[in-house]
Design a protein around this motif. Structure first.
Motif, PDB file in Angstrom:
ATOM      1  N   LEU A   1       8.942  16.387  -4.452  1.00 16.27           N
ATOM      2  CA  LEU A   1       9.952  15.627  -5.036  1.00 16.27           C
ATOM      3  C   LEU A   1      10.370  16.201  -6.283  1.00 16.27           C
ATOM      4  N   VAL A   2       9.237  16.901  -7.172  1.00 12.79           N
ATOM      5  CA  VAL A   2       9.887  17.592  -8.241  1.00 12.79           C
ATOM      6  C   VAL A   2      10.532  18.864  -8.095  1.00 12.79           C
ATOM      7  N   MET A   3      10.259  19.606  -7.311  1.00  9.86           N
ATOM      8  CA  MET A   3      11.070  21.032  -6.938  1.00  9.86           C
ATOM      9  C   MET A   3      12.117  21.034  -6.145  1.00  9.86           C
ATOM     10  N   VAL A   4      12.070  20.072  -4.937  1.00  9.07           N
ATOM     11  CA  VAL A   4      13.388  20.253  -4.106  1.00  9.07           C
ATOM     12  C   VAL A   4      14.370  19.670  -4.647  1.00  9.07           C
TER      13      VAL A   4
ATOM     14  N   LEU B   1      11.094  16.730 -15.037  1.00  7.07           N
ATOM     15  CA  LEU B   1       9.878  16.581 -15.375  1.00  7.07           C
ATOM     16  C   LEU B   1       9.996  15.458 -16.507  1.00  7.07           C
ATOM     17  N   LYS B   2      10.477  15.881 -17.740  1.00  2.00           N
ATOM     18  CA  LYS B   2      10.656  15.244 -18.943  1.00  2.00           C
ATOM     19  C   LYS B   2      11.170  13.617 -18.788  1.00  2.00           C
ATOM     20  N   ASN B   3      12.203  13.685 -18.039  1.00  2.00           N
ATOM     21  CA  ASN B   3      12.699  12.438 -17.916  1.00  2.00           C
ATOM     22  C   ASN B   3      11.955  11.352 -17.188  1.00  2.00           C
ATOM     23  N   TRP B   4      11.199  11.847 -16.042  1.00  2.00           N
ATOM     24  CA  TRP B   4      10.266  10.962 -15.443  1.00  2.00           C
ATOM     25  C   TRP B   4       9.089  10.549 -16.286  1.00  2.00           C
ATOM     26  N   LEU B   5       8.518  11.672 -16.982  1.00  2.00           N
ATOM     27  CA  LEU B   5       7.312  11.419 -17.757  1.00  2.00           C
ATOM     28  C   LEU B   5       7.613  10.295 -18.757  1.00  2.00           C
ATOM     29  N   LEU B   6       8.829  10.415 -19.578  1.00  2.00           N
ATOM     30  CA  LEU B   6       9.193   9.273 -20.666  1.00  2.00           C
ATOM     31  C   LEU B   6       9.753   8.169 -20.100  1.00  2.00           C
ATOM     32  N   VAL B   7      10.216   8.262 -18.934  1.00  2.00           N
ATOM     33  CA  VAL B   7      10.510   6.989 -18.210  1.00  2.00           C
ATOM     34  C   VAL B   7       9.089   6.178 -17.907  1.00  2.00           C
ATOM     35  N   ILE B   8       8.307   6.639 -17.380  1.00  2.00           N
ATOM     36  CA  ILE B   8       7.068   6.169 -16.964  1.00  2.00           C
ATOM     37  C   ILE B   8       6.253   5.616 -18.232  1.00  2.00           C
TER      38      ILE B   8
ATOM     39  N   TRP C   1      15.188   5.085 -19.662  1.00  2.00           N
ATOM     40  CA  TRP C   1      16.026   5.344 -18.568  1.00  2.00           C
ATOM     41  C   TRP C   1      17.498   5.732 -19.238  1.00  2.00           C
ATOM     42  N   PRO C   2      18.169   4.790 -20.092  1.00  2.00           N
ATOM     43  CA  PRO C   2      19.406   5.439 -20.496  1.00  2.00           C
ATOM     44  C   PRO C   2      19.626   6.886 -21.119  1.00  2.00           C
ATOM     45  N   PHE C   3      18.320   7.163 -21.985  1.00  2.00           N
ATOM     46  CA  PHE C   3      18.229   8.385 -22.655  1.00  2.00           C
ATOM     47  C   PHE C   3      18.009   9.322 -21.673  1.00  2.00           C
ATOM     48  N   ALA C   4      17.480   9.261 -20.510  1.00  2.00           N
ATOM     49  CA  ALA C   4      17.453  10.129 -19.566  1.00  2.00           C
ATOM     50  C   ALA C   4      18.911  10.315 -18.794  1.00  2.00           C
ATOM     51  N   ALA C   5      19.530   9.355 -18.795  1.00  2.00           N
ATOM     52  CA  ALA C   5      20.945   9.198 -18.099  1.00  2.00           C
ATOM     53  C   ALA C   5      21.897  10.221 -18.791  1.00  2.00           C
ATOM     54  N   VAL C   6      21.649   9.941 -20.274  1.00  2.00           N
ATOM     55  CA  VAL C   6      22.698  10.821 -20.953  1.00  2.00           C
ATOM     56  C   VAL C   6      22.147  12.309 -21.185  1.00  2.00           C
ATOM     57  N   ALA C   7      20.951  12.450 -21.097  1.00  2.00           N
ATOM     58  CA  ALA C   7      20.558  13.916 -21.061  1.00  2.00           C
ATOM     59  C   ALA C   7      21.177  14.756 -19.664  1.00  2.00           C
ATOM     60  N   LEU C   8      20.678  14.029 -18.778  1.00  2.00           N
ATOM     61  CA  LEU C   8      21.229  14.782 -17.550  1.00  2.00           C
ATOM     62  C   LEU C   8      22.612  14.848 -17.168  1.00  2.00           C
TER      63      LEU C   8
END
Length: 406
Positions: free
Chosen positions: A300-303, A340-347, A354-361
């Motif tokens: 999930l993380v790599m592919v 990886l960073k987004n998943w960790l911080l969302v959890i 989530w919205p911060f992850a969306a902006v970063a991505l």
């Protein structure tokens, strides 16, 4: 991936996260000078958090009816903060039109679900009806989204034909048609016969074999028909390049499985060589149990980041012609680290990140794209034209999860 980016990016390309500026076909626009238009994203997580939390609350209060307005607010924010050559994009869709479209597609979806519960034959007929309508919905959706997207006051367009939409989309429905047609011959779906299971296996194998062609066929239809005034895109990625990338992704996906299998085999061999008798220890059982989980996490993380990065680069770098082209250089390492960073911080924040992850991505994917053109941006201002499509197509793309793309 849709909710994470705040943009409609279910597909690996930069569909709605990239600048949809159309390459030129008309040689009269060409000049000797080369203009390089940088793509920047100026949004911030804190700004989008306010939009996101209000949308979420209103969706709950209205039992989902507010969704078209929430979607328009979200896209206006992301588009308005996507700056191409120093000028932001604009999004102008009418939420009421989207609401009508969602209602229409919701009725179709309900009828299909009801037919499937009534009988296998009714479900098959309903599936054929959906397959017959879906290409037209896709074409309309592309027209609707592009006609409601602007840059420097110019509206974009989509010029794909209805016949082209059927050639691009109908092959996607063939596996489902075969499976449902076979199901009509099964007396008890809960106890399917061996021939039906074999049919499912064959269909699955054939689908995997032709999946790169299906994806290439769809992207070719989309990326050959984006337009700005009299200018239109071309798509030069070959079918071979899609298969080559597909096999690379497959190899990366299989590598962790092979490594885990080898590790388990090595453990048992060491146990046998060391003369270990009886049942294995509790610690070894835990290791053997956690190893498959670790492999799935690695997949999930790599592919997915690898597929997203490489498909974005392939699709958009091969979109262009002699007047204009895109260059996408999305680095796998950067996307993997951000994922990886987004998943960790969302959890850790129970979803509030989530919205911060969306902006970063969105920032990472957008700013990996550059537009190079021999057409002066000022020249385009005198060429305006776009035809607005039907909002029902946009609704269909969301409800059924089809990657509309841009």
């Amino acid at each position: 991936m849709k909710p994470l980016t705040g943009l409609d990016t279910s597909s690996p390309d930069m569909g709605n996260a990239g600048a949809p500026l159309a390459p030129a076909q008309d040689s009269s626009y060409q000049t000797d000078a080369t203009h390089q238009l940088r793509v920047e994203f100026t949004g911030s997580g804190s700004e989008y958090f306010r939009i996101w939390i209000v949308n979420l609350l209103l969706l709950m209060v209205t039992l989902g009816i507010y969704y078209p307005w929430a979607k328009v607010r979200r896209l206006r924010y992301f588009y308005g903060n996507t700056v191409v050559g120093g000028e932001p994009l604009g999004f102008h869709a009418n939420p009421v039109k989207l609401l009508k479209g969602y209602f229409l597609v919701g009725v179709l979806f309900s009828l299909y679900s009801a037919a499937g519960k009534f009988s296998a034959t009714a479900g098959f007929v309903a599936f054929l009806i959906v397959a017959a309508l879906w290409p037209a919905l896709l074409k309309s959706s592309m027209q609707f989204r592009m006609a409601n997207t602007s840059w420097r006051g110019l509206r974009f367009g989509f010029r794909g034909s209805l016949a082209g939409a059927y050639r691009a989309v109908l092959p996607l429905f063939v596996p489902g048609m075969v499976i449902l047609a076979a199901l009509t011959q099964v007396a008890d779906p809960e106890k399917p016969p061996l021939w039906y299971l074999k049919t499912l296996g064959v269909v699955l194998l054939v689908f995997v074999a032709v999946a790169p062609w299906l994806f290439w066929n769809l992207k070719q239809y989309q990326h050959n028909h984006y337009a700005l005034a009299s200018l239109q895109t071309t798509f030069k990625a070959t079918l071979g390049s899609f298969y080559k990338l597909f096999f690379k992704i497959l190899g990366i996906a299989l590598l962790p499985l092979l490594l885990s299998g080898g590790a388990i085999g090595a453990m048992f061999y060491a146990m046998k060589a060391g003369g270990m008798q009886g049942r294995p220890s509790a610690g070894l059982i835990v290791i053997l149990g956690l190893l498959p989980l670790a492999v799935m996490m690695a997949l999930l993380v790599m592919v997915k980041p690898y597929a997203v990065a490489r498909f974005q680069d392939l699709v958009w770098t091969r979109t262009g012609n002699t007047s204009l082209r895109f260059v996408s250089r999305l680095r796998f390492g950067a996307l993997l680290w951000l994922t990886l960073k987004n998943w960790l911080l969302v959890i850790l924040t129970l979803g509030l990140y989530w919205p911060f992850a969306a902006v970063a991505l969105a920032r990472l994917r957008l700013e990996a794209v550059t537009v190079k053109t021999r057409v002066s941006p000022d020249t385009l201002l005198s060429h305006v034209g776009a035809v607005e499509g039907d909002a029902a197509g946009e609704a269909g793309g969301d409800l059924f999860g089809l990657d509309i793309g841009f």
